[in-house]
Design a protein around this motif. Structure first.
Motif, PDB file in Angstrom:
ATOM      1  N   LEU A   1     -26.712 -32.241  58.242  1.00 46.18           N
ATOM      2  CA  LEU A   1     -26.770 -29.970  58.873  1.00 46.18           C
ATOM      3  C   LEU A   1     -25.771 -30.406  60.283  1.00 46.18           C
ATOM      4  O   LEU A   1     -24.844 -29.289  60.167  1.00 46.18           O
ATOM      5  CB  LEU A   1     -27.850 -29.841  59.250  1.00 46.18           C
ATOM      6  N   ASN A   2     -25.639 -31.797  61.335  1.00 40.91           N
ATOM      7  CA  ASN A   2     -25.039 -31.652  61.766  1.00 40.91           C
ATOM      8  C   ASN A   2     -23.707 -31.580  62.226  1.00 40.91           C
ATOM      9  O   ASN A   2     -23.116 -32.787  61.218  1.00 40.91           O
ATOM     10  CB  ASN A   2     -25.623 -32.976  62.730  1.00 40.91           C
ATOM     11  N   GLY A   3     -22.918 -30.547  62.543  1.00 39.52           N
ATOM     12  CA  GLY A   3     -21.442 -30.396  62.368  1.00 39.52           C
ATOM     13  C   GLY A   3     -20.821 -29.772  61.076  1.00 39.52           C
ATOM     14  O   GLY A   3     -20.199 -30.290  60.846  1.00 39.52           O
ATOM     15  N   MET A   4     -22.015 -29.287  60.238  1.00 39.83           N
ATOM     16  CA  MET A   4     -21.644 -28.569  58.653  1.00 39.83           C
ATOM     17  C   MET A   4     -20.722 -26.954  59.535  1.00 39.83           C
ATOM     18  O   MET A   4     -20.000 -27.585  58.332  1.00 39.83           O
ATOM     19  CB  MET A   4     -22.874 -28.218  58.644  1.00 39.83           C
ATOM     20  N   GLU A   5     -20.951 -26.589  60.333  1.00 42.64           N
ATOM     21  CA  GLU A   5     -19.716 -25.832  60.911  1.00 42.64           C
ATOM     22  C   GLU A   5     -18.656 -25.356  60.589  1.00 42.64           C
ATOM     23  O   GLU A   5     -17.417 -24.999  60.539  1.00 42.64           O
ATOM     24  CB  GLU A   5     -20.252 -24.883  61.637  1.00 42.64           C
ATOM     25  N   ALA A   6     -18.254 -27.325  60.772  1.00 46.91           N
ATOM     26  CA  ALA A   6     -16.328 -27.321  60.686  1.00 46.91           C
ATOM     27  C   ALA A   6     -15.886 -27.515  59.843  1.00 46.91           C
ATOM     28  O   ALA A   6     -15.106 -27.832  58.912  1.00 46.91           O
ATOM     29  CB  ALA A   6     -16.236 -28.745  61.485  1.00 46.91           C
ATOM     30  N   LYS A   7     -16.905 -27.904  58.630  1.00 54.69           N
ATOM     31  CA  LYS A   7     -16.603 -27.885  57.184  1.00 54.69           C
ATOM     32  C   LYS A   7     -16.852 -26.734  56.245  1.00 54.69           C
ATOM     33  O   LYS A   7     -17.353 -25.352  56.537  1.00 54.69           O
ATOM     34  CB  LYS A   7     -18.234 -28.744  56.530  1.00 54.69           C
ATOM     35  N   THR A   8     -16.595 -26.732  55.012  1.00 50.65           N
ATOM     36  CA  THR A   8     -16.237 -25.395  54.350  1.00 50.65           C
ATOM     37  C   THR A   8     -17.137 -25.931  53.063  1.00 50.65           C
ATOM     38  O   THR A   8     -17.239 -26.955  52.917  1.00 50.65           O
ATOM     39  CB  THR A   8     -15.141 -25.554  53.403  1.00 50.65           C
ATOM     40  N   VAL A   9     -17.264 -24.830  52.276  1.00 50.20           N
ATOM     41  CA  VAL A   9     -17.808 -25.152  50.874  1.00 50.20           C
ATOM     42  C   VAL A   9     -17.035 -26.327  49.978  1.00 50.20           C
ATOM     43  O   VAL A   9     -18.116 -27.381  48.774  1.00 50.20           O
ATOM     44  CB  VAL A   9     -18.808 -24.116  50.023  1.00 50.20           C
TER      45      VAL A   9
END
Length: 247
Positions: free
Chosen positions: A177-185
Motif C-alpha cells: 500500500l505504501n506509494g500506491m497513489e503513484a500507480k494505476t490499476v
C-alpha cells in the motif's frame, strides 16, 4: 515493520471496522493503526453475509490507511493491494492453491479462508482514508453449515501464533500500500489477474434476478469490474452487486 504501529486489542466488539471508524471521529490516528478483536459479535462480509468465528481462534482485524491523492476511479488499487498482501502471507506459509475470489475473498482450492471488507471514506473525488477489515480463519477446525470454509490449521495441520500472523500481514500491507497513489490499476492488474480463482475455467454465476448462467472469468477492468466471456464470445463487465460466482 516500524515499532510505531499502534495495535488496539479488544476482547470483543460488534465490528472492528465500526470500532475503528468511530474511534477515528474522536482521535487523530496514524496510518496502519490496527484494531484486533478476539471475538467479533457482528462481523459481516461483502453484501451483508455473516461470518462465523470462534473466539480467540482466528484473526479479526481492521487497519487504517490514509491517502493524499488516491482518486476514486482508482480505488480498486486497494482491493488489489490488500488481496496481494494476504496472498503473500498465506503463500509464504505453504497454504496450498491460494487464489483470490473476486473481489475480496481469499481461497485455498475451492474453500474460503479469508474475507476482506474495505470501506472507503471519500473526500470529493478522492479516497480520504480506507478502513480495511480482514477476517482470516486460522486455528478454527469446525465450521457449522459452512461447507466451503476452511482454516490455516485444517489446511496445514499446524497451529499458528495470531500475533506473529498479524505482524506478518501488516508488513505485507505496508509493502503493497505504501506509494500506491503513484500507480494505476492497469499497472497492477496483470499480477492480480494471475491469482484469480477460477480464471479461464467454465463457471456458474447468478445475476441480481437469481438467474443462473455460464461464463468464463477472463479479466478485471481498470474500474475493478469482473469481465466474463459468455456464449458466442460476448464479453460483459459486471459490478460487485451484479454477479455472484457459484463455483
Amino acid at each position: 515493520m516500524g515499532e510505531q504501529t499502534r495495535i488496539i486489542k479488544l476482547d470483543a466488539t460488534d465490528s472492528t471496522n465500526l470500532y475503528l471508524k468511530e474511534l477515528l471521529q474522536s482521535v487523530k490516528l496514524d496510518d496502519y493503526t490496527v484494531v484486533v478483536a478476539k471475538k467479533q459479535l457482528k462481523g459481516r462480509g461483502q453484501m451483508g453475509t455473516v461470518w462465523q468465528s470462534e473466539e480467540g481462534k482466528n484473526l479479526t482485524l481492521s487497519v487504517l490507511k490514509s491517502f493524499d491523492a488516491l482518486h476514486v476511479n482508482h480505488q480498486f488499487l486497494l482491493n488489489i493491494g490488500v488481496s496481494m498482501a494476504v496472498f503473500d502471507v498465506l503463500h509464504g506459509l505453504s497454504v496450498p492453491n491460494v487464489s483470490v475470489k473476486w473481489p475480496n475473498d481469499i481461497m485455498s482450492g475451492s474453500q474460503k479462508i479469508c474475507g476482506i471488507l474495505i470501506e472507503n471514506v471519500l473526500k470529493g473525488s478522492l479516497v480520504g482514508h480506507a478502513i480495511i477489515g480482514i477476517g482470516l480463519n486460522v486455528n478454527q477446525t469446525f465450521f457449522e453449515n459452512l461447507g466451503k470454509a476452511s482454516s490455516l490449521k485444517l489446511l496445514t495441520g499446524k497451529t499458528f501464533d495470531l500475533d506473529e500472523l498479524l505482524h506478518n500481514i501488516l508488513n505485507r500491507l505496508q509493502h503493497h500500500l505504501n506509494g500506491m497513489e503513484a500507480k494505476t490499476v492497469s499497472q497492477l492488474l496483470p499480477s492480480y489477474e494471475k491469482l484469480l480463482f477460477r480464471k479461464d475455467k467454465p463457471s456458474t454465476f447468478t445475476n441480481t434476478q437469481g438467474d443462473m448462467f455460464m461464463g468464463f472469468i477472463r479479466s478485471v477492468s481498470p474500474a475493478g469490474k469482473l469481465v466474463l466471456e459468455l456464449e458466442d464470445q460476448i464479453f460483459k463487465e459486471y459490478d460487485l452487486k451484479e454477479v455472484t460466482l457459484l463455483y
